[in-house]
Design an enzyme around this catalytic site. Sequence first.
Site: not given
Ligand code: PLP
Length: 407
Positions: A124, A201, A204, A365
């Site tokens: 992301h 991370d 998900q 994203c």
């Molecule tokens: N990392 C992953 C894999 C995500 O799917 C997302 C959001 O969709 C994020 C990071 C960013 O999360 P947030 O917008 O809640 O900070």
Amino acid sequence: MKNFDINNIRADFPLLKREVNGKPLVYLDNGATTQKPQVVIDALVNYYTDMNANVHRGVHYLSQISTDAFEVTRQKVQSFINAEHDYEIIITKGTTDSINLVAQCFGQAFIDKDDEIIISAMEHHSNIVPWQMLCDAKGAVLKVIPMNDHGDLDMEAYKALLSAKTKIVSVTYVSNSLGTINPIEEIIALAHSNNTPVLVDAAQAVQHIALDVQKLDADFLVFSGHKMYAPTGVGVLYGKEKWLNAMPPYQGGGDMIKDVTFEKTTYNELPFKFEAGTPNIEAGICLAHAIDYINEIGLDAIQKYEDDLLAYATAEILKIEGVRIIGTANKKSSVLSFIVDGIHPYDIGVILDKLGIAVRTGHHCAQPVMAQFEIPGTVRASLAMYNTKEDIDTFIKGLQRAVTMLK
Ligand code: PLP
């Protein structure tokens, strides 16, 4: 299954009862954010009705009860992900905030010119851009683990990237755009054999797969509350004590200090060193309720249910002519990303919306993923524990209709 009763679960989520465009809502955008159960909504209202006060600063009653409730969250998160210490849990604004914290603070302490940072091809933007900013500031180099066209990482290429120059590896557990579940234990073990720490991370993963940071041996693990049935504006950074202690603070301000004079400031101990300013107290408190809710049902039961639903949705969607699934890794979780020959994903999203079906369209994203597949974006249906086969049937019927109209 522990307490997995789909009718009871659905009844717990008031928003699922509403109509959209005159049709019963089918909510399949859970990768973006989940709906909230009544217990979480009640906790939010209760905070403002019954205990609103700032945390960590007052001797008065309300401040004490709100501080206690906020600190309960830290302990719930600790046991939810099996961290060794509660002070290894930093309450942040969300995944993005947590990754930026590590990029800046770890970066300040441990990254120098020509050092290397490894991420993967399916990250992301939140797990790309903070590292690029760090590389720009320090003259470091970003390396990317490639993936194949199923969405599986090339582990041989990863091994070849690890070197004495590698200072941190930061990889997603589950891809938000493809659904791939990465072999995170192997990724961590390989990095550790190279003396390199790993950030996971788990944005998900945390709502679908039981996490154990000690078993994984993760150095950092991050996630957002709003993707796991809690409100927006709260998230978690887990960090091993040794790393958190070795890193400078993130932001300066109240709560993160021990003593301040105009000549010199000394910093508070963990976790407060990384929690400057008034946090999102109500969302923080609600996160504990969301964790209780998930625990009550049991993540193993949730995962099994969602896996069956994903398998069903995958089989059904492949019956529609022209559909190509983007993300066909061996191990997947809760994400069905696809395109239809000759039709723009956005147009499908608009027609599904008219039918009360909420999906996500676009690059999610993850523009580099779209670039690899040479597509502008996908339609993404992402599942949560409250989705049903009927939801999938309605979605498939709607998709069939959209395809017929747009062809
Ligand atoms: N990392 C992953 C894999 C995500 O799917 C997302 C959001 O969709 C994020 C990071 C960013 O999360 P947030 O917008 O809640 O900070």
